[in-house]
Scaffold this active site. Structure first.
Site, short mmCIF file in Angstrom:
data_model
loop_
_atom_site.label_atom_id
_atom_site.label_comp_id
_atom_site.label_asym_id
_atom_site.label_seq_id
_atom_site.Cartn_x
_atom_site.Cartn_y
_atom_site.Cartn_z
N LYS A 1 1.01 -1.22 -0.45
CA LYS A 1 -0.33 -0.27 -0.29
C LYS A 1 0.94 1.23 -0.40
CE LYS A 1 -1.59 3.66 2.26
NZ LYS A 1 -2.03 3.86 1.91
N GLY B 1 -4.89 5.63 4.02
CA GLY B 1 -4.45 4.39 5.21
C GLY B 1 -5.48 4.46 6.36
N VAL C 1 -7.40 1.37 3.31
CA VAL C 1 -6.76 0.17 3.28
C VAL C 1 -5.53 -0.19 3.80
CG1 VAL C 1 -5.11 -0.95 1.25
CG2 VAL C 1 -6.88 1.26 0.74
N GLY C 2 -4.71 0.57 5.02
CA GLY C 2 -4.01 0.33 5.81
C GLY C 2 -4.58 -0.43 7.04
N GLU D 1 9.21 2.46 11.10
CA GLU D 1 9.94 3.08 10.40
C GLU D 1 8.91 4.44 10.85
OE1 GLU D 1 13.15 5.60 7.96
OE2 GLU D 1 12.20 3.91 7.05
N CYS E 1 13.02 11.50 7.81
CA CYS E 1 13.39 11.27 9.20
C CYS E 1 14.11 10.60 10.30
CB CYS E 1 12.63 9.47 9.24
SG CYS E 1 13.02 7.79 8.93
N GLU F 1 8.66 16.59 15.79
CA GLU F 1 9.49 16.79 14.10
C GLU F 1 8.88 18.13 13.33
OE1 GLU F 1 9.96 13.21 11.11
OE2 GLU F 1 8.22 13.27 11.31
#
Length: 406
Positions: A172, A205, A208-209, A247, A281, A381
């Site tokens: 995906k 997400g 499907v996720g 991750e 990241c 972040e």
């Protein structure tokens, strides 16, 4: 061919078209214009893809190392042959500067496959230690969720080792940068992937996720994405006790010690933090420097950032294209404002687009100094071309600051 796949998913070795399907727009971040659409799958499509992968697993997991090496070799060759097509697609779907796409995004993706071939050639699936034999077997059906910031690179980072191990796959990709994934599915078909070993379902997400994370016939799920998404995947995967590999976000420190060559280290640090428009990241976005050399670092960092050429991603002179999508562009602007509001010293860049750019998700390379660990720009972040310079008094304090993040 990508434009012909707007209603299609790659399932069971063929492109399958679905009627009455929802479509999601694909936006060129340099122009802010919709350049196409992709089909948005749901749990029904996930069920079909997982069933195909499950059916293909017994045979593929027993395939020989030489067969899998040959398959990886064909994948690698086709990726190199089609490198210009992939690079152009990355420009369109996520705004990568064409020079960066050609020099980094595509070659690094190819390297994942090549290195996996090296690993597979030497890998010991069976080891015998006196009276104990240990056999390492393929996990099973692997659901792979990839992000929008390194679209092709993250696909090969997950697909290549899964293929090498003898696993079957449901991919995906991010719905925000999906075209390189469709091209990759065409590559897999042309490489002669056995039916059902590799499957692709586009979508969000949430839809499907989420279906993949909770699916009882998925043995492992691997996600690269936001921390928020990682938490949701882990929660959805827990009832079926599948293996989860993540991750997620980062806030990496870059400690410059007093004996470093600052002319070299500061420039490299800024460029590393702003590589891929800061959308990595692993970007070292917190630069920790000795307090008594703060002024020197400020000058070197500002000069480096001001020299970055921001502009049209197809221009070969461009160093930095736009942020990859509107939501992320707005997030970066919010964080730059937070730095200003918290009292950080703005050295260069700041709010809004660079001069002369009136449309597109272009962001000024921005550097703050005199940042403290309680400021949002030091703790959250940003995922954009923003560096926070943080002074320290000695190495013990530098290490404490480096470790002081969630």
């Amino acid at each position: 061919m990508v434009s012909l796949r707007e209603n299609q998913f790659y399932i069971g070795g063929e492109w399958q078209e679905f009627a009455d399907i929802i479509h999601l727009p694909v936006v060129d971040p340099a122009s802010e214009e919709v350049v196409g659409h992709i089909a948005a799958g749901d749990a029904h499509h996930v069920d079909q893809a997982v069933a195909a992968a499950r059916e293909a697993f017994p045979a593929f997991s027993q395939s020989s190392v030489s067969e899998r090496l040959a398959l990886l070799g064909r994948m690698h060759s086709l990726l190199l042959e089609r490198s210009d097509l992939f690079a152009d697609t990355l420009v369109k779907e996520m705004g990568a500067a064409i020079t960066f796409a050609r020099a980094s995004q595509v070659p690094f993706a190819a390297e994942h496959i090549r290195v996996q071939m090296e690993v597979l050639e030497k890998y010991r699936f069976l080891t015998v230690d006196q009276h104990t034999a240990t056999a390492k077997e393929a996990i099973g059906v692997c659901a792979l969720i990839t992000p929008w910031n390194w679209p092709l690179y993250q696909i090969t980072a997950k697909v290549a080792p899964a293929i090498a191990a003898g696993c079957t796959i449901v991919l995906k990709p991010s719905e925000l940068s999906p075209y390189s994934a469709l091209l990759f599915a065409e590559l897999m078909h042309d490489a002669g992937i056995p039916a059902g070993v590799f499957n692709l379902v586009n979508g969000t997400g949430e839809s499907v996720g989420g279906a993949l994370a909770s699916h009882p016939d998925v043995d492992m799920i691997s996600i690269t994405g936001s921390t928020r998404a990682g938490v949701l995947v882990a929660q959805a995967a827990a009832p079926t006790v599948k293996r989860v590999v993540q991750e997620l976000g980062g806030k990496s420190p870059n400690i410059l010690l007093d004996d470093a060559d600052f002319r070299e280290a500061v420039a490299k640090g800024v460029l590393a933090g702003m590589r891929n428009v800061g959308q990595s990241c692993s970007a070292p976005t917190r630069m920790l420097v000795p307090a008594h050399r703060l002024g020197e670092v400020e000058g070197l960092a500002s000069a480096t950032a001001r020299a970055i050429r921001v502009g049209a991603p197809l221009d070969p002179l461009t160093d930095m294209g736009p942020i990859a999508n509107r939501a992320q562009f707005e997030r970066v602007q919010i964080m730059i404002q937070a730095g200003i509001d918290d009292g950080a010293k703005l050295l260069c860049g700041g709010l809004g687009r660079p001069a002369g750019l009136n449309r597109g998700f272009f962001t000024q390379p921005t550097i703050f100094s005199e940042v403290t660990s309680d400021m949002r720009i030091a703790r959250e972040e940003i995922f954009g071309p923003v560096i926070s310079i943080i002074p320290y008094k000695d190495e013990d304090e530098a290490i404490a600051i480096a470790n002081d993040t969630v």
